[in-house]
Design an enzyme around this catalytic site. Structure first.
Site, short mmCIF file in Angstrom:
data_model
loop_
_atom_site.label_atom_id
_atom_site.label_comp_id
_atom_site.label_asym_id
_atom_site.label_seq_id
_atom_site.Cartn_x
_atom_site.Cartn_y
_atom_site.Cartn_z
N THR A 56 0.74 -1.05 -0.05
CA THR A 56 0.09 -0.02 0.15
C THR A 56 0.71 1.14 -0.06
OG1 THR A 56 -1.91 -1.13 1.12
CG2 THR A 56 -1.64 1.32 1.25
N SER A 102 1.62 -7.45 -0.37
CA SER A 102 2.41 -8.48 0.46
C SER A 102 1.78 -9.75 0.36
CB SER A 102 2.49 -7.94 1.84
OG SER A 102 1.40 -7.93 2.60
N THR A 135 1.17 -4.31 4.43
CA THR A 135 0.98 -4.59 5.84
C THR A 135 0.33 -5.99 5.97
OG1 THR A 135 -1.19 -3.50 5.65
CG2 THR A 135 0.60 -2.24 6.03
N ASP A 136 -0.20 -6.57 4.99
CA ASP A 136 -0.98 -7.90 5.17
C ASP A 136 -0.04 -8.76 5.77
OD1 ASP A 136 -3.30 -6.64 4.38
OD2 ASP A 136 -3.37 -7.27 2.52
#
Ligand SMILES: *[C@@H]1O[C@H](CO)[C@@H](O)[C@H](O)[C@H]1NC(C)=O
Ligand SMILES: *[C@@H]1O[C@H](CO)[C@@H](O)[C@H](O)[C@H]1NC(C)=O
Ligand SMILES: *[C@@H]1O[C@H](CO)[C@@H](O)[C@H](O)[C@H]1NC(C)=O
Ligand SMILES: *[C@@H]1O[C@H](CO)[C@@H](O)[C@H](O)[C@H]1NC(C)=O
Ligand SMILES: *[C@@H]1O[C@H](CO)[C@@H](O)[C@H](O)[C@H]1NC(C)=O
Ligand SMILES: *[C@@H]1O[C@H](CO)[C@@H](O)[C@H](O)[C@H]1NC(C)=O
Ligand SMILES: *[C@@H]1O[C@H](CO)[C@@H](O)[C@H](O)[C@H]1NC(C)=O
Ligand SMILES: *[C@@H]1O[C@H](CO)[C@@H](O)[C@H](O)[C@H]1NC(C)=O
Length: 371
Positions: A56, A102, A135-136
């Site tokens: 992101t 990610s 971030t995932d």
């Protein structure tokens, strides 16, 4: 109405208003080309290497209010261009490792990252490394790096919850803080860190708690390592490495063992255990109910797979936090404090390095030494 993208890009706006010239980082021609810096180096500043993987923080939406469903695409050059303040803190060298969300980070990227970071940190003039990442699956990469980097220098994994095009995008400030942290003497010897939203956490325990909110990265039980105030990192504790942290030398490794996570629930299909093994799993992690529980049918199926194949099955928990205790009369290896996604990385590393069942059991038990 279709808005012109250039009107929406805070990155572009910042660059043109910038009083200092941002470094020019050439587009990579292949995975992992070192990018050329064209600004003069300020010899009194520390040097930080940024490894950009996508996510992101490198994404653009179609409007400044879009915060889901955007697409990845900004390169390391654009990330740095957006925050010229970084160049007052550190000289920057950039590597574009990948440019993916990610969920698509894979073993190739992880191994390349580990090699690249180890080789940069081995240079005297490099103070620290920053990894920009979605971030995932950030906590998986951070945990992996914690286990394969042999350096006292800071390694900081950073991302954003809002794309670069959003009103109050969080990426630029997060990146500035990450570079500040990576170039800070005070950040040495603390292992790999994750920083977002002013918080500094250990790669070992930090997890993503909310799918959408800015304040999503924290560790409920182990707590934070520190906090940014006016872009200065403050730490709550003296430097320490997480208990149980083990270093794996991946020098000659080209791929990682396949480990699957099976999520437990009422009426879990017992066939999943066999299916995973048939698909090539060399180890399994269960996201068990409570402190690692499975239904009796699922538990029988798991035990039968263990009896038939001997592959290690690590029992973790589907609850956000908690501990799975070891039991001498179970086929399963207790995950201790590791959540399923961290337990999976640890099991992958152990299997890749040829650990046997007992060694794997000991490895997991290192995170909760006998008092
Ligand atoms: C180099 O960095 C130092 C320390 O921040 C600063 O005082 C100095 O003005 C910088 N030099 C140049 C040429 O920008
Ligand atoms: C940063 O790199 C430059 C050029 O290689 C070097 O002159 C300088 O000493 C380095 N800074 C630090 C703090 O090591
Ligand atoms: C960098 O530092 C100089 C000297 O303190 C200052 O004049 C300049 O505005 C700073 N640049 C940015 C982008 O913060
Ligand atoms: C991992 O992803 C990268 C970038 O998308 C790709 O080049 C590489 O082939 C992938 N590796 C595997 C094993 O799928
Ligand atoms: C880790 O790095 C230190 C310092 O550079 C070195 O002495 C040590 O041998 C390394 N450990 C391993 C296992 O490579
Ligand atoms: C990697 O391979 C080289 C060449 O075969 C060997 O000398 C070295 O000991 C190996 N390193 C590790 C950590 O296995
Ligand atoms: C798993 O596979 C074994 C061997 O093929 C078979 O005996 C067993 O019934 C299977 N278990 C389940 C739950 O499908
Ligand atoms: C697995 O093996 C153990 C030890 O031989 C045995 O007690 C147990 O019943 C077996 N479990 C299953 C599900 O076959």
């Amino acid at each position: 109405m279709k808005l012109e993208l250039s009107h929406l890009l805070p990155f572009a706006a910042l660059v043109s208003a910038s009083p200092i010239k941002a470094p020019s980082i050439h587009a990579p021609s292949h995975l992992f080309a070192r990018q050329d810096l064209q600004t003069p180096i300020n010899g009194t500043l520390p040097n930080v290497t940024i490894f950009s993987t996508g996510g992101t923080i490198a994404s653009q939406g179609t409007s400044n209010t879009q915060t889901v469903g955007y697409s990845v695409g900004l390169g390391v050059q654009q990330l740095v261009d957006a925050v010229p303040e970084i160049l007052n803190i550190s000289n920057i060298v950039g590597y574009q490792v990948s440019n993916v969300g990610s969920p698509s980070i894979n073993e190739t990227i992880l191994l390349e990252l580990a090699r690249g970071i180890n080789s940069e940190l081995a240079k005297d003039e490099v103070s620290g490394a920053v990894v920009t990442h979605g971030t995932d699956s950030m906590e998986e990469t951070a945990f992996f790096l914690q286990s394969v980097i042999n350096s006292t220098k800071p390694v900081v994994v950073v991302g954003a919850m809002r794309p670069a095009t959003a009103l109050s995008a969080d990426g630029p400030l997060n990146l500035l803080q990450a570079v500040t942290l990576a170039s800070s003497d005070n950040a040495k010897d603390r292992g790999v860190m994750i920083t977002l939203n002013d918080r500094i956490g250990s790669a070992y325990y930090t997890t993503k708690n909310n799918a959408n909110s800015l304040d999503t990265f924290y560790s409920t039980e182990a707590g934070q390592l520190g906090f940014f105030i006016n872009q200065v990192p403050y730490f709550y504790f003296e430097p320490a490495k997480p208990i149980g942290a083990t270093y794996f030398d991946l020098k000659n490794i080209t791929d990682l063992a396949q480990v699957d996570i099976l999520y437990a629930h009422q009426d879990m299909a017992p066939e999943l255990f066999n299916a995973s093994v048939e698909a090539g799993a060399e180890g399994l992690v269960t996201a068990g109910m409570g402190a690692g529980g499975l239904s009796s049918k699922a538990s029988m199926a798991a035990e039968a797979v263990y009896n038939a194949t001997g592959i290690p099955i690590v029992a973790s928990h589907r609850s956000a936090d908690g501990f799975v205790p070891s039991s001498d009369d179970s086929y399963a290896i207790a995950s201790g404090f590791y959540n399923p996604q961290k337990a999976r990385i640890l099991l992958q590393l152990a299997l890749t390095m040829g650990y046997d069942y007992d060694e794997i059991k000991e490895l997991f038990a290192l995170s909760y030494p006998a008092p």
